[in-house]
Design a protein around this motif. Structure first.
Motif, mmCIF file in Angstrom:
data_model
loop_
_atom_site.group_PDB
_atom_site.id
_atom_site.type_symbol
_atom_site.label_atom_id
_atom_site.label_comp_id
_atom_site.label_asym_id
_atom_site.label_seq_id
_atom_site.Cartn_x
_atom_site.Cartn_y
_atom_site.Cartn_z
ATOM 1 N N VAL A 152 -7.784 11.809 -0.181
ATOM 2 C CA VAL A 152 -7.007 12.537 0.834
ATOM 3 C C VAL A 152 -5.568 12.722 0.372
ATOM 4 O O VAL A 152 -4.988 13.813 0.523
ATOM 5 N N VAL A 153 -4.987 11.679 -0.190
ATOM 6 C CA VAL A 153 -3.610 11.776 -0.687
ATOM 7 C C VAL A 153 -3.515 12.790 -1.819
ATOM 8 O O VAL A 153 -2.573 13.589 -1.890
ATOM 9 N N HIS B 118 3.945 9.098 0.094
ATOM 10 C CA HIS B 118 2.515 8.797 0.019
ATOM 11 C C HIS B 118 2.272 7.458 -0.670
ATOM 12 O O HIS B 118 1.398 6.696 -0.239
ATOM 13 N N SER C 157 -9.104 7.346 0.776
ATOM 14 C CA SER C 157 -7.672 7.490 1.031
ATOM 15 C C SER C 157 -6.967 8.089 -0.177
ATOM 16 O O SER C 157 -6.068 8.927 -0.033
ATOM 17 N N VAL D 60 -13.144 2.863 1.659
ATOM 18 C CA VAL D 60 -11.811 2.941 2.264
ATOM 19 C C VAL D 60 -10.765 3.411 1.260
ATOM 20 O O VAL D 60 -10.045 4.386 1.492
ATOM 21 N N ILE D 61 -10.685 2.723 0.125
ATOM 22 C CA ILE D 61 -9.623 3.025 -0.831
ATOM 23 C C ILE D 61 -9.838 4.380 -1.505
ATOM 24 O O ILE D 61 -8.920 5.205 -1.558
ATOM 25 N N LEU E 53 0.413 4.320 0.960
ATOM 26 C CA LEU E 53 -0.758 3.684 0.362
ATOM 27 C C LEU E 53 -0.515 2.199 0.141
ATOM 28 O O LEU E 53 -1.421 1.383 0.348
ATOM 29 N N ILE F 118 -0.922 0.524 3.468
ATOM 30 C CA ILE F 118 -2.336 0.511 3.861
ATOM 31 C C ILE F 118 -3.110 -0.544 3.080
ATOM 32 O O ILE F 118 -3.883 -1.327 3.650
ATOM 33 N N TYR F 119 -2.904 -0.583 1.755
ATOM 34 C CA TYR F 119 -3.653 -1.518 0.936
ATOM 35 C C TYR F 119 -3.241 -2.957 1.194
ATOM 36 O O TYR F 119 -4.076 -3.875 1.113
#
Length: 239
Positions: free
Chosen positions: A27-28, A175, A24, A20-21, A179, A182-183
């Motif tokens: 992608v960022v 971004h 991501s 997951v991390i 993040l 999200i985290y």
């Protein structure tokens, strides 16, 4: 073999981080590379539009009177390029043969080729500093012979670079905020999802030695139900 064993992920937290991390972050990172290109493109287009406007305003003031060129450069042409970084601006108007009609002699005549009302942008150097230059061809309406001139307007890149960096930093901040959100929710979700496993572990540790009591499968999450079913089957066989 040893390398494969070293990188084997035995922790659920580690697997969650990897699947997951890390994607991501990847992608960022890729999106930031695209944003860098887009920021440069937007900043370049903005400066080019301003240079085009200034070159058009200057060119339209040029007239021919009895074979002599006359021009009165409007201050508004330079106001277009005014900014807080005090970029240096210069202009020059050349005849097609390279003769300087008006402006700064430090701007060399344009050597490219294009038709009437054509334009070209390029990077050059003026007095030791990088500049973006527009070369703009213009046919003088007051000329009976349809004389064409080439107007050049140059501007240093201070405001362009700052504008580009501001766009990139703005994207980077968005971004990073995304993040962080999200985290945070990922951490909360991880704690929430792993809680039944901790409860099951505590229930096992609380069992008295020799206890053959079965666990309640209906109250367990689906992912843990298989383990509890196998354990209950083992308890039944022991019994």
């Amino acid at each position: 073999m040893q390398l494969a064993r070293y990188f084997r992920l035995r922790s659920l937290k580690s697997r969650l981080a990897v699947w997951v991390i890390l994607p991501s972050v990847l992608v960022v990172g890729l999106d930031l590379l695209v944003s860098l290109h887009n920021s440069e493109q937007i900043a370049r287009l903005v400066q080019q539009q301003l240079l085009h406007g200034a070159a058009t305003m200057i060119s339209e003031q040029l007239t021919v009177n009895e074979g002599a060129y006359e021009i009165s450069v409007p201050p508004a042409a330079f106001e277009l390029l005014k900014n807080q970084f005090r970029d240096r601006v210069a202009y020059a108007i050349h005849a097609p043969d390279g003769r300087l009609i008006a402006g700064d002699a430090s701007l060399a005549p344009y050597t490219g080729e294009f038709g009437p009302e054509g334009e070209d942008f390029f990077i050059s150097t003026l007095r030791g500093e990088a500049v973006r230059v527009i070369a703009y061809s213009y046919v003088i309406p007051s000329s009976a012979q349809g004389d064409m001139v080439i107007t050049q307007v140059a501007q240093t890149l201070r405001n362009y670079e700052q504008f580009r960096d501001d766009l990139l930093y703005s994207t980077l901040r968005r971004h990073l905020h995304l993040l962080a959100v999200i985290y945070f929710f990922l951490f909360v979700a991880y704690r929430w999802m792993i809680k039944p496993l901790f409860q099951f572990s505590a229930a096992l540790e609380a069992r008295q030695p020799g206890s053959l009591e079965k666990f309640d499968e209906d109250a367990a999450p689906k992912e843990l139900a298989t383990v509890i079913h196998a354990l209950n089957d083992y308890v039944q066989r022991l019994n």
